[in-house]
Design an enzyme around this catalytic site. Structure first.
Site, mmCIF file in Angstrom:
data_model
loop_
_atom_site.group_PDB
_atom_site.id
_atom_site.type_symbol
_atom_site.label_atom_id
_atom_site.label_comp_id
_atom_site.label_asym_id
_atom_site.label_seq_id
_atom_site.Cartn_x
_atom_site.Cartn_y
_atom_site.Cartn_z
ATOM 1 N N HIS A 81 -1.985 -2.080 -10.063
ATOM 2 C CA HIS A 81 -2.945 -1.503 -9.126
ATOM 3 C C HIS A 81 -4.208 -2.332 -9.160
ATOM 4 O O HIS A 81 -4.588 -2.836 -10.219
ATOM 5 C CB HIS A 81 -3.265 -0.050 -9.527
ATOM 6 C CG HIS A 81 -3.879 0.726 -8.425
ATOM 7 N ND1 HIS A 81 -5.231 0.711 -8.177
ATOM 8 C CD2 HIS A 81 -3.326 1.512 -7.485
ATOM 9 C CE1 HIS A 81 -5.477 1.464 -7.138
ATOM 10 N NE2 HIS A 81 -4.345 1.964 -6.678
ATOM 11 N N ASP A 96 3.027 5.676 -6.806
ATOM 12 C CA ASP A 96 4.247 5.515 -6.020
ATOM 13 C C ASP A 96 5.499 5.413 -6.874
ATOM 14 O O ASP A 96 6.606 5.507 -6.357
ATOM 15 C CB ASP A 96 4.139 4.252 -5.149
ATOM 16 C CG ASP A 96 3.023 4.396 -4.142
ATOM 17 O OD1 ASP A 96 3.021 5.412 -3.435
ATOM 18 O OD2 ASP A 96 2.148 3.517 -4.082
ATOM 19 N N HIS A 151 0.882 -1.184 0.000
ATOM 20 C CA HIS A 151 0.000 0.000 0.000
ATOM 21 C C HIS A 151 0.914 1.227 0.000
ATOM 22 O O HIS A 151 1.684 1.415 -0.922
ATOM 23 C CB HIS A 151 -0.909 -0.111 1.239
ATOM 24 C CG HIS A 151 -2.046 0.867 1.290
ATOM 25 N ND1 HIS A 151 -2.350 1.723 0.274
ATOM 26 C CD2 HIS A 151 -2.962 1.130 2.267
ATOM 27 C CE1 HIS A 151 -3.398 2.467 0.603
ATOM 28 N NE2 HIS A 151 -3.783 2.122 1.823
HETATM 29 C C1 LIG Z 1 -0.884 -3.131 -6.206
HETATM 30 C C2 LIG Z 1 -1.000 -4.651 -6.184
HETATM 31 C C3 LIG Z 1 -0.893 -5.133 -4.740
HETATM 32 C C4 LIG Z 1 -2.363 -5.065 -6.791
HETATM 33 O O1 LIG Z 1 -2.487 -6.422 -6.673
HETATM 34 P P1 LIG Z 1 -3.717 -7.264 -7.213
HETATM 35 O O2 LIG Z 1 -4.819 -6.378 -7.662
HETATM 36 O O3 LIG Z 1 -4.025 -8.282 -6.192
HETATM 37 O O4 LIG Z 1 -3.136 -7.912 -8.524
HETATM 38 P P2 LIG Z 1 -2.483 -9.352 -8.650
HETATM 39 O O5 LIG Z 1 -1.445 -9.549 -7.601
HETATM 40 O O6 LIG Z 1 -3.593 -10.361 -8.754
HETATM 41 O O7 LIG Z 1 -1.766 -9.234 -10.044
HETATM 42 C C5 LIG Z 1 -2.253 -9.748 -11.291
HETATM 43 C C6 LIG Z 1 -1.077 -10.318 -12.069
HETATM 44 O O8 LIG Z 1 -0.087 -9.293 -12.299
HETATM 45 C C7 LIG Z 1 1.143 -9.633 -11.646
HETATM 46 N N1 LIG Z 1 1.639 -8.415 -10.996
HETATM 47 C C8 LIG Z 1 0.901 -7.527 -10.286
HETATM 48 N N2 LIG Z 1 1.678 -6.503 -9.885
HETATM 49 C C9 LIG Z 1 2.922 -6.774 -10.356
HETATM 50 C C10 LIG Z 1 4.142 -6.085 -10.256
HETATM 51 N N3 LIG Z 1 4.238 -4.920 -9.615
HETATM 52 N N4 LIG Z 1 5.228 -6.644 -10.831
HETATM 53 C C11 LIG Z 1 5.127 -7.811 -11.484
HETATM 54 N N5 LIG Z 1 3.989 -8.511 -11.619
HETATM 55 C C12 LIG Z 1 2.899 -7.993 -11.050
HETATM 56 C C13 LIG Z 1 0.783 -10.698 -10.627
HETATM 57 O O9 LIG Z 1 1.892 -11.528 -10.332
HETATM 58 C C14 LIG Z 1 -0.331 -11.431 -11.330
HETATM 59 O O10 LIG Z 1 0.249 -12.233 -12.309
HETATM 60 P P3 LIG Z 1 -0.378 -13.694 -12.651
HETATM 61 O O11 LIG Z 1 -1.765 -13.391 -13.197
HETATM 62 O O12 LIG Z 1 0.551 -14.299 -13.629
HETATM 63 O O13 LIG Z 1 -0.430 -14.419 -11.333
HETATM 64 C C15 LIG Z 1 0.127 -5.295 -7.039
HETATM 65 O O14 LIG Z 1 0.036 -4.833 -8.369
HETATM 66 C C16 LIG Z 1 1.510 -4.994 -6.477
HETATM 67 O O15 LIG Z 1 1.965 -5.704 -5.568
HETATM 68 N N6 LIG Z 1 2.208 -3.942 -7.004
HETATM 69 C C17 LIG Z 1 3.507 -3.582 -6.460
HETATM 70 C C18 LIG Z 1 3.340 -2.781 -5.208
HETATM 71 C C19 LIG Z 1 2.831 -1.388 -5.440
HETATM 72 O O16 LIG Z 1 3.326 -0.672 -6.290
HETATM 73 N N7 LIG Z 1 1.826 -0.993 -4.642
HETATM 74 C C20 LIG Z 1 1.282 0.354 -4.681
HETATM 75 C C21 LIG Z 1 -0.143 0.373 -5.061
HETATM 76 S S1 LIG Z 1 -0.684 2.066 -5.211
#
Ligand SMILES: CC(C)(COP(=O)(O)OP(=O)(O)OC[C@H]1O[C@@H](n2cnc3c(N)ncnc32)[C@H](O)[C@@H]1OP(=O)(O)O)[C@@H](O)C(=O)NCCC(=O)NCCS
Length: 434
Positions: A307, A363, A268
């Site tokens: 996101h 971010d 987050h």
């Molecule tokens: C923001 C976040 C938690 C959202 O997660 P979510 O909605 O649950 O999305 P998921 O984790 O289901 O991701 C979907 C797919 O994209 C991939 N993915 C998501 N974010 C990714 C990232 N930053 N880098 C690489 N792969 C990513 C996942 O591994 C998943 O792949 P798969 O379908 O092969 O398993 C996630 O994108 C993340 O961890 N981002 C990095 C942290 C970040 O920048 N957070 C700030 C948010 S404002």
């Protein structure tokens, strides 16, 4: 037939149900009537992580994740960032309308008036280790404010709520700045009421021996813009905690501490700190392809990308990119920006990211600006928590005024043991589970 309905046939019983659809949603409670026998509990919805469940109706923030749209109270984020101050936007979130001149003066006067902290908070802060993470200090001290303002428990009293809102919006920068000064071993700098909200924050952070601190106007304005972009984001993890804790009728200081704790996580608000660490780890542009390969192999994530809601360019990331240029005119260019731009270019053209609709989020660039302004990465999430306090409070207030809301309490699907019994111990031995 009313077309705003959903007809469901329960194949277990052949019974047919008609459920109303309102605002594109059915009420999950309407499923409860679907039973296989009179003593059946009734059908529930199962939705881990709230992927497709609206927990409230809200009139505060609108996001269209596919189109990359963000609006507060109907105003596009781009217009607010260009024409308003952070305090005006905080007023908008909390009151529903932008303030007129008189309202703005009174709001600003109240916030300025409430910036001071009780002196005991300083002693409390002194108890933290010199290397304590400022986010931990912030969570602890904002929670501690609850003990100074017992009147905050009158959550149903509008005047009391208003006072706590003034206090929280006003005191968060002071707590944040004191946490920073503590971590640097510097004496605390008191608020200067001649300055604007963000100018005063810079004063409390960076004032040294000068009698009057004169903040760089371009940096104060950039911080104002960053604060506007971070002020609210509808039902994100920390807003959800704010509402959930507040739904137990906990006071707003403790609720804010809960929300700030959620914000501290790297998935987050902690992500901007993680982006900087990632850029440090990559080191130089030449290493980017190798790093991307590791991401695609699932070894780590590309921090600042992806996101839950935006499946398009995060509109805040675009505004931040422009703000970065203005900040760098004062501070000099942060070389990490070039690396980030290169990373973005490569990722946006890579099938792995394109297919998953992974775009830079807010971010990805904010940490680079904060670092150029002189903040160390540990402070980044604290800088997120200050403006987000206005959003948390708006969400909290809306929840309290919503007649449909009750204590927040999800259901579960129990998958553990059925009833079992503790084995009777042999004389002289301990009891153990069967
Ligand atoms: C923001 C976040 C938690 C959202 O997660 P979510 O909605 O649950 O999305 P998921 O984790 O289901 O991701 C979907 C797919 O994209 C991939 N993915 C998501 N974010 C990714 C990232 N930053 N880098 C690489 N792969 C990513 C996942 O591994 C998943 O792949 P798969 O379908 O092969 O398993 C996630 O994108 C993340 O961890 N981002 C990095 C942290 C970040 O920048 N957070 C700030 C948010 S404002």
């Amino acid at each position: 037939m009313n077309i705003n309905t959903l007809t469901v046939i329960d194949n277990r019983t052949d019974a047919t149900y008609t459920l109303p659809i309102e605002n594109g949603a059915i009420r999950t409670m309407d499923l409860r009537q679907m039973k296989t026998s009179p003593d059946d509990f009734g059908l529930m919805g199962y939705d881990p992580a709230f992927m497709n469940t609206a927990s409230c109706k809200s009139a505060i923030t609108f996001i269209d994740g596919d189109k990359g749209i963000l609006r507060y109270r109907g105003y596009p984020i781009e217009e607010l960032a260009e024409h308003c101050s952070f305090l005006e936007v905080a007023y908008l979130l909390l009151h529903g309308e932008l303030p007129n001149k008189t309202e703005n003066e009174e709001w600003t006067r109240q916030i300025t008036y409430h910036t001071m902290l009780h002196e005991s908070i300083k002693k409390f802060m002194d108890g933290f280790a010199y290397d304590a993470h400022p986010m931990g200090i912030l969570v602890a001290t904002v929670g501690a404010l609850s003990t100074f303002y017992p009147d905050a428990r009158n959550i149903h009293d509008e005047a009391s709520r208003r006072t706590q809102i003034y206090r929280l919006v006003a005191k968060m920068p002071t707590l944040a700045a004191f946490a920073y000064r503590h971590s640097r071993g510097l004496p605390y700098a008191y608020p200067d009421n001649d300055l604007t909200y963000t100018q005063n924050f810079l004063n409390m952070l960076f004032k040294m021996t000068e009698v009057k601190y004169r903040p760089e106007p371009a940096l104060a304005r950039a911080l104002d813009v960053l604060f506007i972009l971070h002020a609210d984001h509808e039902q994100n993890a920390s807003a959800n905690v704010m509402r959930a804790v507040g739904s137990a009728h906990t006071d707003p200081y403790l609720s804010t501490a809960g929300a700030a704790a959620a914000l501290a996580g790297p998935l987050h608000g902690g992500a901007n700190e993680a982006v900087l660490r990632m850029l440090d780890q990559i080191g130089k542009k030449e290493n980017i392809p190798d790093y991307i390969k590791g991401v695609k192999e699932g070894k780590y994530k590309l921090m600042g990308f992806g996101h839950r809601v935006y499946k398009n360019y995060d509109p805040r990331a675009q505004i931040i990119k422009n703000t970065a240029e203005q900040v760098f005119q004062v501070t000099g260019r942060n070389p990490k920006l070039d690396m980030a731009l290169e990373l973005e270019k490569i990722a946006l053209n890579d099938d792995y990211f394109v297919k998953r609709k992974l775009y830079p989020n807010v971010d990805f660039y904010s940490g680079i600006i904060y670092q150029a302004m002189g903040f160390n990465p540990q402070m980044f999430t604290v800088l997120f928590a200050i403006p987000r306090t206005a959003g948390w409070l708006a969400q909290w207030q809306e929840m309290l005024q919503d007649g449909e809301q009750k204590i927040s309490r999800p259901r579960q699907i129990y998958v553990g043991y059925g009833m079992r019994q503790v084995e009777q111990p042999e004389p002289g031995t301990k009891a153990k589970a069967a």
